[in-house]
Write a protein that holds these residues in place. Structure first.
Motif, short mmCIF file in Angstrom:
data_model
loop_
_atom_site.label_atom_id
_atom_site.label_comp_id
_atom_site.label_asym_id
_atom_site.label_seq_id
_atom_site.Cartn_x
_atom_site.Cartn_y
_atom_site.Cartn_z
N THR A 160 4.87 -6.44 30.04
CA THR A 160 4.94 -5.59 31.22
C THR A 160 6.35 -5.02 31.32
O THR A 160 7.30 -5.62 30.81
CB THR A 160 4.62 -6.40 32.49
OG1 THR A 160 5.58 -7.45 32.63
CG2 THR A 160 3.20 -6.97 32.44
N ALA A 161 6.47 -3.87 31.98
CA ALA A 161 7.78 -3.25 32.12
C ALA A 161 7.98 -2.78 33.55
O ALA A 161 7.11 -2.13 34.12
CB ALA A 161 7.91 -2.07 31.17
N GLN A 162 9.13 -3.15 34.12
CA GLN A 162 9.54 -2.59 35.40
C GLN A 162 10.23 -1.27 35.07
O GLN A 162 11.27 -1.25 34.44
CB GLN A 162 10.50 -3.53 36.13
CG GLN A 162 11.00 -2.96 37.43
CD GLN A 162 12.10 -3.80 38.06
OE1 GLN A 162 12.61 -4.74 37.45
NE2 GLN A 162 12.46 -3.44 39.27
N VAL A 163 9.63 -0.19 35.49
CA VAL A 163 10.10 1.15 35.13
C VAL A 163 11.26 1.55 36.04
O VAL A 163 11.16 1.45 37.26
CB VAL A 163 8.95 2.17 35.25
CG1 VAL A 163 9.44 3.57 34.99
CG2 VAL A 163 7.83 1.80 34.28
N LEU A 164 12.35 2.00 35.43
CA LEU A 164 13.54 2.41 36.18
C LEU A 164 13.92 3.86 35.83
O LEU A 164 15.09 4.22 35.82
CB LEU A 164 14.70 1.47 35.87
CG LEU A 164 14.43 0.00 36.16
CD1 LEU A 164 15.54 -0.88 35.63
CD2 LEU A 164 14.23 -0.22 37.65
N THR A 165 12.93 4.66 35.53
CA THR A 165 13.14 6.07 35.20
C THR A 165 12.08 6.88 35.93
O THR A 165 11.01 6.36 36.25
CB THR A 165 13.06 6.31 33.67
OG1 THR A 165 13.31 7.68 33.40
CG2 THR A 165 11.72 5.92 33.10
N ASP A 166 12.39 8.14 36.20
CA ASP A 166 11.46 8.95 36.98
C ASP A 166 10.36 9.60 36.16
O ASP A 166 9.44 10.17 36.71
CB ASP A 166 12.21 10.01 37.79
CG ASP A 166 13.01 10.95 36.91
OD1 ASP A 166 13.12 10.69 35.69
OD2 ASP A 166 13.54 11.94 37.43
#
Length: 179
Positions: free
Chosen positions: A19-25
């Protein structure tokens, strides 16, 4: 300079996805097969995306050379970075630009920025108030009209009660027990 674009979480399934916590728009453009990322902790050669897909609201990433759940478990907590030159967004701020800024309402300092949570609908500033409690502030122009990274502050115009939203009301548990 490098910019953080994701934080890897727990393994998903048995084929090496995480899983990835997304920190980009723009995650759909950023996380494509063949995309390369520098990592922290450092990993020789970084990570190269093998697959990317959404499972409800969670981004699942597969990387070259990460083929089992055990391999994926070793990536937990890893952060992914790109070179800032790759990112051409001039209209926003990165989390590292905001960390530590004073949070002001009028001329009063009410806390400091401790993080930025990037979500699909809107971003949230994570603010530690004067009592050491975390407050989530919608990062929208109506509530955060001024960000001055050079002077070291953000100015808020919060709606009434914003700083009380994350706290339980005194006596709420007792009143519930009396029913």
């Amino acid at each position: 300079m490098q910019v953080q674009v994701a934080r890897l979480g727990k393994p998903h399934g048995i084929r090496g996805e995480v899983t990835a916590q997304v920190l980009t728009d723009d995650p759909d453009a950023r996380f494509v097969a063949g995309a390369e990322f520098a990592t922290r902790p450092a990993r020789a050669g970084g990570l190269v995306v093998r697959s990317a897909r959404w499972n409800k609201d969670i981004l699942l990433l597969g990387f070259e050379g990460v083929l089992t759940r055990n391999d994926a478990e070793l990536l937990r907590g890893t952060t992914l970075f790109i070179d800032a030159e790759e990112d051409t967004d001039d209209d926003g701020w990165y989390e590292h630009d905001l960390l530590g800024l004073e949070v002001r309402v009028g001329s009063e300092t009410v806390g400091k920025v401790t993080g930025l949570r990037t979500l699909p609908v809107q971003d949230l500033l994570i603010v530690e108030d004067a009592n050491g409690e975390e407050v989530l502030v919608p990062f929208v122009e109506e509530i955060v009209p001024e960000v001055d990274t050079e002077a070291g502050y953000v100015r808020l115009t919060p709606p009434p009660g914003l700083f009380e939203l994350n706290r339980g009301e005194p006596g709420a548990d007792a009143a519930e027990g009396e029913r």
